[in-house]
Design an enzyme around this catalytic site. Structure first.
Site: not given
Ligand code: NAD
Length: 280
Positions: A46, A90, A113
């Site tokens: 990422k 994450q 996200d």
């Protein structure tokens, strides 16, 4: 074959252009708790992708035994940091940490996200203005890129997680897609007879070999979200070789949904930065 590389590149090109047009630094902060090797790889990928489109990244890698309160304080600090436009925590978090309360603290205006309850609430209402969960968003963009018709199709989604399955079904249910959606999950009875009806089959269970050719209708579109390490190789949830012979299209693992997830994270981040810039 529905490879992710080309549609992901198209999104990343768009993100790079939008960053240039915005004319200000766009920052993505990642929070990685603990030393899960797969999560470390994902976060590294990422960062690399973000740097390539001209985004600044802020890497917060903290020990797996960090107390819940300290993880939450880190997120609060990132919420307050003007250099940060998007925050990604994450998942999964190490055992003992509650991911819900960590995600609840993320400012929805920085929810890169798209997993905050506010962002997910907007999805349920089919309202724009929030971040869309990266993996399901990436899959929708992939279907669009390859001109796969969703309207009136029977879409079966295996999995109902916050991260993938549940929002995936909602996006397919939206009037923008107009699929008829069936959710299957670990308590579903006779999975094979249900998946065998699908025009579009999305598999997000994390169970290698879950779907065999017997569970796929000839001509179906099969999207394999699963990532499993088997004998030191990455495999999805479906029997790729046999299904590829009957499906009209299928995503590979790796190289299918994965790149779309990363591209969508970057797209969310630039959109959040634009909204913040507009708000002054
Ligand atoms: P999860 O464990 O949170 O959810 C799995 C879902 O699958 C659950 O809803 C469960 O009910 C269902 N399920 C489990 N076993 C089943 C069975 N035997 N039959 C039917 N349904 C079953 O996982 P997740 O976070 O949703 O991720 C799913 C998979 O997708 C994992 O392999 C994960 O690594 C992968 N993933 C890939 C990407 C990507 O970018 N490619 C992104 C996120 C997750």
């Amino acid at each position: 074959m529905l490879t992710g590389k080309e549609p992901a590149q198209a999104i990343k090109d768009e993100v790079a252009e939008r960053i240039t047009k915005l004319g200000k630094r766009v920052g993505l902060a990642t929070v990685l708790v603990g030393d899960d090797p797969a999560s470390e790889v994902y976060v590294r990928m990422k960062h690399k992708a973000a740097a390539k489109v001209g985004m600044y990244t802020y890497d917060h890698h903290i020990p797996g035994d960090t107390p819940q309160g300290e993880v939450e304080d880190l997120v609060r600090n990132l919420n307050a940091d003007p250099a940060v436009d998007g925050i990604l925590v994450q998942l999964p978090l190490p055992d003992g940490l509650n991911p819900d309360t960590v995600i609840d603290i993320i400012d929805p205006g920085k929810d890169a996200d798209g997993l905050h309850p506010y962002s997910l609430g907007l999805i349920m209402l089919e309202r724009s203005g929030g971040a869309v969960p990266a993996t399901p968003q990436g899959i929708m963009k992939m279907l669009d890129f390859y001109d796969i018709e969703t309207e009136g199709k029977l879409a079966v989604v295996i999995g109902r997680s916050r991260l993938v399955g549940r929002p995936m079904g909602m996006l397919l249910n939206h009037k923008a897609a107009n699929s008829t959606v069936v959710y299957a999950h670990s308590r579903t009875k006779d999975l094979e007879s249900i998946t065998a009806m699908a025009d579009i089959l999305i598999v997000a269970a994390g169970r290698p070999g879950l779907v065999t050719v017997n569970g796929v209708k000839p001509g179906a579109v099969v999207v394999d979200v699963g990532i499993n390490r088997v004998d030191d190789q990455l495999v999805g949830d479906v029997d790729f070789d046999s299904i590829a012979e009957v499906a009209s299209a299928i995503t590979p693992v790796p190289g299918g949904v994965g790149p779309m997830t990363i591209a969508s994270l970057l797209l969310n981040t630039v959109a959040l930065a634009e909204t913040r810039a507009e708000a002054g």
